[in-house]
Design a protein around this motif. Sequence first.
Motif, PDB file in Angstrom:
ATOM      1  N   GLU A  30     -10.233 -18.096   2.300  1.00 24.54           N
ATOM      2  CA  GLU A  30     -10.123 -18.505   3.702  1.00 24.54           C
ATOM      3  C   GLU A  30      -9.853 -19.992   3.865  1.00 24.54           C
ATOM      4  O   GLU A  30      -9.745 -20.479   4.979  1.00 24.54           O
ATOM      5  CB  GLU A  30     -11.400 -18.146   4.474  1.00 24.54           C
ATOM      6  CG  GLU A  30     -11.495 -16.695   4.881  1.00 24.54           C
ATOM      7  CD  GLU A  30     -12.022 -15.837   3.751  1.00 24.54           C
ATOM      8  OE1 GLU A  30     -12.883 -16.324   3.001  1.00 24.54           O
ATOM      9  OE2 GLU A  30     -11.550 -14.705   3.598  1.00 24.54           O
ATOM     10  N   GLU A  67      11.572 -13.150   2.859  1.00 22.28           N
ATOM     11  CA  GLU A  67      10.526 -13.847   3.615  1.00 22.28           C
ATOM     12  C   GLU A  67      11.109 -14.997   4.424  1.00 22.28           C
ATOM     13  O   GLU A  67      10.736 -15.218   5.586  1.00 22.28           O
ATOM     14  CB  GLU A  67       9.445 -14.337   2.657  1.00 22.28           C
ATOM     15  CG  GLU A  67       8.594 -13.211   2.081  1.00 22.28           C
ATOM     16  CD  GLU A  67       7.729 -13.655   0.910  1.00 22.28           C
ATOM     17  OE1 GLU A  67       6.810 -12.893   0.556  1.00 22.28           O
ATOM     18  OE2 GLU A  67       7.974 -14.745   0.336  1.00 22.28           O
ATOM     19  N   PHE A  69      -2.902 -13.697  10.195  1.00 23.01           N
ATOM     20  CA  PHE A  69      -2.662 -12.365  10.744  1.00 23.01           C
ATOM     21  C   PHE A  69      -3.459 -11.308   9.985  1.00 23.01           C
ATOM     22  O   PHE A  69      -3.733 -10.227  10.504  1.00 23.01           O
ATOM     23  CB  PHE A  69      -1.179 -12.017  10.671  1.00 23.01           C
ATOM     24  CG  PHE A  69      -0.294 -12.826  11.570  1.00 23.01           C
ATOM     25  CD1 PHE A  69      -0.798 -13.871  12.326  1.00 23.01           C
ATOM     26  CD2 PHE A  69       1.057 -12.553  11.657  1.00 23.01           C
ATOM     27  CE1 PHE A  69       0.023 -14.633  13.155  1.00 23.01           C
ATOM     28  CE2 PHE A  69       1.893 -13.307  12.485  1.00 23.01           C
ATOM     29  CZ  PHE A  69       1.368 -14.348  13.232  1.00 23.01           C
ATOM     30  N   ALA A  70      -3.818 -11.635   8.738  1.00 26.55           N
ATOM     31  CA  ALA A  70      -4.613 -10.717   7.920  1.00 26.55           C
ATOM     32  C   ALA A  70      -6.072 -11.176   7.827  1.00 26.55           C
ATOM     33  O   ALA A  70      -6.807 -10.731   6.953  1.00 26.55           O
ATOM     34  CB  ALA A  70      -4.011 -10.606   6.518  1.00 26.55           C
ATOM     35  N   GLY A  71      -6.472 -12.059   8.732  1.00 24.44           N
ATOM     36  CA  GLY A  71      -7.862 -12.491   8.770  1.00 24.44           C
ATOM     37  C   GLY A  71      -8.188 -13.702   7.933  1.00 24.44           C
ATOM     38  O   GLY A  71      -9.359 -14.071   7.794  1.00 24.44           O
ATOM     39  N   ASN A  72      -7.173 -14.351   7.352  1.00 27.20           N
ATOM     40  CA  ASN A  72      -7.409 -15.529   6.531  1.00 27.20           C
ATOM     41  C   ASN A  72      -7.442 -16.759   7.429  1.00 27.20           C
ATOM     42  O   ASN A  72      -6.421 -17.369   7.729  1.00 27.20           O
ATOM     43  CB  ASN A  72      -6.303 -15.657   5.468  1.00 27.20           C
ATOM     44  CG  ASN A  72      -6.603 -16.737   4.445  1.00 27.20           C
ATOM     45  OD1 ASN A  72      -7.242 -17.737   4.757  1.00 27.20           O
ATOM     46  ND2 ASN A  72      -6.136 -16.539   3.229  1.00 27.20           N
ATOM     47  N   ASN A  73      -8.647 -17.105   7.863  1.00 26.18           N
ATOM     48  CA  ASN A  73      -8.858 -18.220   8.781  1.00 26.18           C
ATOM     49  C   ASN A  73     -10.110 -18.964   8.335  1.00 26.18           C
ATOM     50  O   ASN A  73     -11.134 -18.328   8.050  1.00 26.18           O
ATOM     51  CB  ASN A  73      -9.015 -17.693  10.215  1.00 26.18           C
ATOM     52  CG  ASN A  73      -9.042 -18.790  11.251  1.00 26.18           C
ATOM     53  OD1 ASN A  73      -9.903 -19.657  11.242  1.00 26.18           O
ATOM     54  ND2 ASN A  73      -8.088 -18.748  12.176  1.00 26.18           N
ATOM     55  N   LEU A  87       0.434 -17.535   9.140  1.00 24.15           N
ATOM     56  CA  LEU A  87       0.773 -16.159   8.772  1.00 24.15           C
ATOM     57  C   LEU A  87      -0.361 -15.464   8.017  1.00 24.15           C
ATOM     58  O   LEU A  87      -0.664 -14.302   8.300  1.00 24.15           O
ATOM     59  CB  LEU A  87       2.066 -16.140   7.956  1.00 24.15           C
ATOM     60  CG  LEU A  87       2.800 -14.804   7.917  1.00 24.15           C
ATOM     61  CD1 LEU A  87       3.166 -14.326   9.326  1.00 24.15           C
ATOM     62  CD2 LEU A  87       4.056 -14.903   7.069  1.00 24.15           C
ATOM     63  N   PRO A  88      -1.057 -16.135   7.081  1.00 20.13           N
ATOM     64  CA  PRO A  88      -2.202 -15.472   6.446  1.00 20.13           C
ATOM     65  C   PRO A  88      -3.295 -15.118   7.461  1.00 20.13           C
ATOM     66  O   PRO A  88      -4.070 -14.193   7.247  1.00 20.13           O
ATOM     67  CB  PRO A  88      -2.699 -16.510   5.438  1.00 20.13           C
ATOM     68  CG  PRO A  88      -1.497 -17.346   5.127  1.00 20.13           C
ATOM     69  CD  PRO A  88      -0.754 -17.425   6.422  1.00 20.13           C
TER      70      PRO A  88
END
Length: 275
Positions: free
Chosen positions: A83, A196, A132-136, A129-130
């Motif tokens: 994260e 990408e 969007f998959a919960g990487n915060n 962009l990460p």
Amino acid sequence: MLIPHANLCPFFVPTPSSLSYEDCKATADWLLTQTDMRPTVGIVCGSGLGGLADLLKDQVAFNYKDIPNFPQSTGHRPLSDPEGKLITLPMRIFKLLGVQTVVITNAAGGLNQDFKVGDIMIIKDHINLPGFAGNNPLVGPNDERFGVRFPCMSDAYDRDLQQLAMEVGQELGYGDFLKEGVYCVLGGPSFETIAECRMLHLLGVDAVGMSTVHEVIVARHCGMRVFALSLITNLAVTDYDSEEKANHEEVLQAGKQRAEQMERLVSSVALPERS
């Protein structure tokens, strides 16, 4: 206070996933006891842009290993830190040191068809962009002493500082290579595929890299102003017939060629008394 930000780290670093307010305060208090300086501006240096440190007078330097609770990373982002909590730890320490404005520089690949290698892009917005998959970096329990649970990000990059940078850039004669745009972060450490890059271009991304956004999120969570620049060190490949290939040596070389002007711009905007 400057924090160098190295790129590319595929190594595992066995460190805690996050540190408490008390841990961060202990680190800040230790730093404050080592010097009489009280910084109001914190700078994070991107790849090939460490020369910003030379702009500072009366420098006081610390080895990471000597700073209590500080992560011992060997590069871009430890894999034990998905994260980005460790790479954002300096932001919280900045806040506890009294820093009010954070300046972040990075090396990025240009996606905007009008960009050239050596252009400097003032970041006006980002796509995590990460995330969007919960990487915060704010995932997990929130400590209100740092900031609110759901911080606003529509003003992530200080607009007054953006405008000032454009004006200063024109005065310095940088009009031909000073741009503004949207930055997107990807996880790295591999560079982007052609597919990408094409996708990101369709999303309106002007430059892509592997850093900055997590630091910005935490800095804004802590209530600090943020000003960020991308040095376009390579052009993203979007054509399957192209023979071009992104490589880190190219990034470092481009950084050397434009670093002096980028450093002057940063010093004129964030450290006007030193420019």
